[in-house]
Write a protein that holds these residues in place. Structure first.
Motif, short mmCIF file in Angstrom:
data_model
loop_
_atom_site.label_atom_id
_atom_site.label_comp_id
_atom_site.label_asym_id
_atom_site.label_seq_id
_atom_site.Cartn_x
_atom_site.Cartn_y
_atom_site.Cartn_z
N GLU A 24 -48.89 0.06 30.68
CA GLU A 24 -47.79 0.78 31.33
C GLU A 24 -46.51 0.75 30.50
O GLU A 24 -45.68 1.65 30.60
N SER A 25 -46.37 -0.28 29.64
CA SER A 25 -45.19 -0.33 28.78
C SER A 25 -45.26 0.75 27.71
O SER A 25 -44.22 1.19 27.19
N ILE A 26 -46.47 1.21 27.37
CA ILE A 26 -46.64 2.26 26.36
C ILE A 26 -46.68 3.64 27.02
O ILE A 26 -45.99 4.57 26.58
N LEU A 27 -47.44 3.77 28.09
CA LEU A 27 -47.56 5.06 28.77
C LEU A 27 -46.34 5.37 29.63
O LEU A 27 -46.03 6.55 29.89
N GLY A 28 -45.66 4.32 30.09
CA GLY A 28 -44.47 4.52 30.92
C GLY A 28 -44.80 4.49 32.41
O GLY A 28 -45.96 4.62 32.82
N GLN A 29 -43.78 4.33 33.22
CA GLN A 29 -43.92 4.30 34.67
C GLN A 29 -43.49 5.63 35.26
O GLN A 29 -42.40 6.13 34.96
N ALA A 37 -52.09 2.42 41.69
CA ALA A 37 -53.52 2.60 41.48
C ALA A 37 -54.06 1.78 40.31
O ALA A 37 -55.25 1.48 40.26
N LYS A 38 -53.20 1.40 39.39
CA LYS A 38 -53.63 0.77 38.14
C LYS A 38 -54.55 -0.43 38.36
O LYS A 38 -55.63 -0.51 37.77
N ARG A 39 -54.13 -1.37 39.19
CA ARG A 39 -54.91 -2.59 39.37
C ARG A 39 -56.30 -2.31 39.92
O ARG A 39 -57.30 -2.88 39.46
N VAL A 40 -56.39 -1.41 40.88
CA VAL A 40 -57.69 -1.08 41.48
C VAL A 40 -58.61 -0.43 40.45
O VAL A 40 -59.79 -0.78 40.33
N VAL A 41 -58.07 0.53 39.70
CA VAL A 41 -58.88 1.26 38.71
C VAL A 41 -59.37 0.31 37.62
O VAL A 41 -60.55 0.33 37.25
N LEU A 42 -58.49 -0.54 37.11
CA LEU A 42 -58.87 -1.46 36.03
C LEU A 42 -59.88 -2.49 36.51
O LEU A 42 -60.77 -2.89 35.75
N ASN A 44 -62.19 -2.03 38.65
CA ASN A 44 -63.49 -1.38 38.76
C ASN A 44 -64.06 -0.94 37.42
O ASN A 44 -65.28 -0.97 37.24
N ASN A 45 -63.20 -0.51 36.49
CA ASN A 45 -63.77 0.06 35.26
C ASN A 45 -64.16 -0.99 34.23
O ASN A 45 -64.94 -0.71 33.31
N GLY A 46 -63.64 -2.20 34.33
CA GLY A 46 -64.06 -3.28 33.43
C GLY A 46 -63.55 -3.17 32.02
O GLY A 46 -63.96 -3.92 31.13
N ILE A 47 -62.62 -2.25 31.76
CA ILE A 47 -62.08 -2.07 30.41
C ILE A 47 -61.01 -3.13 30.17
O ILE A 47 -60.10 -3.31 30.97
N LYS A 48 -61.13 -3.84 29.05
CA LYS A 48 -60.18 -4.89 28.69
C LYS A 48 -59.20 -4.44 27.60
O LYS A 48 -58.04 -4.87 27.58
N GLU A 49 -59.68 -3.59 26.70
CA GLU A 49 -58.85 -3.09 25.61
C GLU A 49 -59.16 -1.63 25.34
O GLU A 49 -60.28 -1.17 25.56
N ARG A 50 -58.16 -0.92 24.86
CA ARG A 50 -58.33 0.47 24.45
C ARG A 50 -57.36 0.76 23.32
O ARG A 50 -56.53 -0.11 22.96
N TYR A 51 -57.42 1.96 22.77
CA TYR A 51 -56.57 2.32 21.63
C TYR A 51 -55.78 3.59 21.95
O TYR A 51 -56.30 4.52 22.56
N TYR A 52 -54.52 3.59 21.52
CA TYR A 52 -53.66 4.75 21.72
C TYR A 52 -53.08 5.21 20.39
O TYR A 52 -52.71 4.37 19.55
N ALA A 53 -52.96 6.51 20.23
CA ALA A 53 -52.28 7.08 19.06
C ALA A 53 -50.78 7.09 19.31
O ALA A 53 -50.07 8.03 18.98
N ILE A 54 -50.32 6.01 19.93
CA ILE A 54 -48.91 5.78 20.24
C ILE A 54 -48.64 4.32 19.90
O ILE A 54 -49.41 3.44 20.30
N ASN A 55 -47.57 4.05 19.15
CA ASN A 55 -47.31 2.66 18.80
C ASN A 55 -46.50 1.96 19.89
O ASN A 55 -46.16 2.56 20.91
N SER A 56 -46.19 0.69 19.67
CA SER A 56 -45.51 -0.12 20.68
C SER A 56 -44.09 0.36 20.95
O SER A 56 -43.49 0.00 21.97
N LEU A 186 -57.14 8.76 36.01
CA LEU A 186 -57.58 8.81 34.61
C LEU A 186 -56.56 8.21 33.64
O LEU A 186 -56.89 7.97 32.49
N ARG A 187 -55.33 7.95 34.09
CA ARG A 187 -54.34 7.31 33.21
C ARG A 187 -54.84 5.93 32.77
O ARG A 187 -54.50 5.46 31.69
N TRP A 188 -55.62 5.28 33.62
CA TRP A 188 -56.06 3.92 33.35
C TRP A 188 -57.51 3.86 32.87
O TRP A 188 -58.12 2.79 32.83
N MET A 189 -58.05 5.02 32.51
CA MET A 189 -59.44 5.11 32.09
C MET A 189 -59.62 5.48 30.62
O MET A 189 -60.56 5.04 29.97
#
Length: 378
Positions: A24-29, A37-42, A44-56, A186-189
């Motif tokens: 959320e610090s990268i995608l914004g609030q 929704a973030k906590r519920v989606v994460l 369930n989906n079991g994703i721990k890490e992902r990659y963004y073409a956006i830096n910190s 889908l923001r958290w997927m």
């Protein structure tokens, strides 16, 4: 007709991996408030890490075409250079622009030579459609080789700034505006990245190759309505009203270009139609499911993993549970690139041996399409 082999496979994942607490610090609030929704989606989906073409710092670092080009470049060395390419096939659900096509933009970045290009659109199956075009071209001797890719840059569509206009519009209507779950889900997927394969009409002289035995795809759009979509809005009768029929003001206020998913329809059909198509492909090719050494299912969320296993068992398809291979938790859902990233990781794991059988399985919830490929290690 020629045999076709995957002789090289590569990937490109941008920047450092992003953990769940950093997203959320990268995608914004949206509306300046933490997501409900973030906590519920994460969870369930079991994703721990992902990659963004956006830096910190929130700066966009790569276009989709650049991600794809980086993955392709890793295929080349002195024995096979970019000037040896005869066909370029690129699949994505998130091109950088409506026109020109994604593949020609990638070709422009490669700046190598005149060659045939093909762009495959769609959602997750776009990467498999790209692979199948290359497979058929080499098999029919239309070309001696093909570079096929799957890539996504979804993060920029998930940034809070893409929803600000809608959030402000909702604020004038209610005290606590909430962006619809079908949009925020889908923001958290989704994740960014690209994978590439080199297909040739001869196997490697040294090292392993993957022979593509067959590829097959099915669509259930003839009987099911749209589930995942972008650039339009779903109507009460299930039809999609396209963005061209909305005003430019509505594009922003209704987040028309956001990626949306009808989770109710997803839950109802994605597994049942997946198992149905899997049964169809085994029957068509007289394939014994128990003969599979590695089963690579693209699943958008671990929530569906156990459901898929249960559905497969109930159909009597004896795919060994020990054959399952996925990297969802460590790279995220990268759409059309996911199957490339899974296979790349398996190939470079050192686990494969000659004679191993691999089944690639890719579902797409757009309007429920499924694509398969059977490979033999040689």
């Amino acid at each position: 007709m020629k045999d076709v082999y995957i002789t090289r496979i590569s990937k490109f994942l941008p920047n450092a991996p992003v953990g769940n607490d950093e997203m959320e610090s990268i995608l914004g609030q949206i509306n300046g408030k933490p997501s409900r929704a973030k906590r519920v989606v994460l969870r369930n989906n079991g994703i721990k890490e992902r990659y963004y073409a956006i830096n910190s710092q929130g700066e966009i670092t790569h276009t989709n075409a650049e991600l794809t080009k980086e993955a392709i470049t890793k295929l080349f060395d002195d024995s096979f250079t970019q000037n040896n390419m005869e066909l370029l096939c690129c699949g994505t659900s998130s091109p950088d622009q409506l026109l020109p096509s994604h593949a020609v933009m990638v070709h422009g970045l490669l700046a190598n030579k005149n060659l045939e290009v093909n762009s495959a659109s769609g959602i997750c199956c776009a990467g498999m459609s790209s692979l199948k075009f290359g497979f058929l071209s080499v098999k029919s001797e239309n070309s001696n080789n093909a570079v096929c890719t799957g890539s996504e840059r979804s993060s920029t569509r998930m940034m809070a700034s893409m929803f600000n206009e809608e959030a402000e519009s909702l604020s004038s209507l209610e005290d606590q505006p909430i962006i619809a779950f079908k949009k925020e889900f889908l923001r958290w997927m989704l994740s960014d990245g690209a994978g590439a394969m080199l297909l040739e009409n001869k196997k490697n002289e040294t090292g392993l190759s993957l022979k593509i035995d067959w590829m097959e795809a099915y669509s259930f759009a003839y009987e099911l309505e749209t589930c995942m979509y972008s650039g339009g809005e779903k109507q009460e009768d299930g039809s999609i009203k396209p963005w061209t029929e909305y005003s430019s003001k509505q594009w922003l206020e209704d987040s028309i270009f956001s990626v949306k998913q009808d989770v109710k329809i997803l839950e109802e059909h994605v597994i049942s139609k997946g198992v149905e198509s899997l049964e169809m492909v085994f029957e068509k090719y007289s394939k014994d499911p128990s003969d599979i050494d590695y089963f690579l299912p693209h699943i958008s969320s671990n929530y569906f993993a156990e459901k898929l296993k249960t559905g497969i068992k109930e159909k009597g398809l004896k795919i060994p549970e020990s054959s399952w291979f996925t990297n969802l938790s460590s790279v995220g859902n990268v759409g059309s690139a996911s199957i490339y990233l899974m296979l790349e990781e398996l190939v470079h794991s050192g686990r494969l041996k000659k004679g191993d059988k691999i089944l690639l399985s890719v579902p797409e919830s757009g309007r429920f399409s499924y694509a398969y490929a059977h490979l033999t290690v040689c």
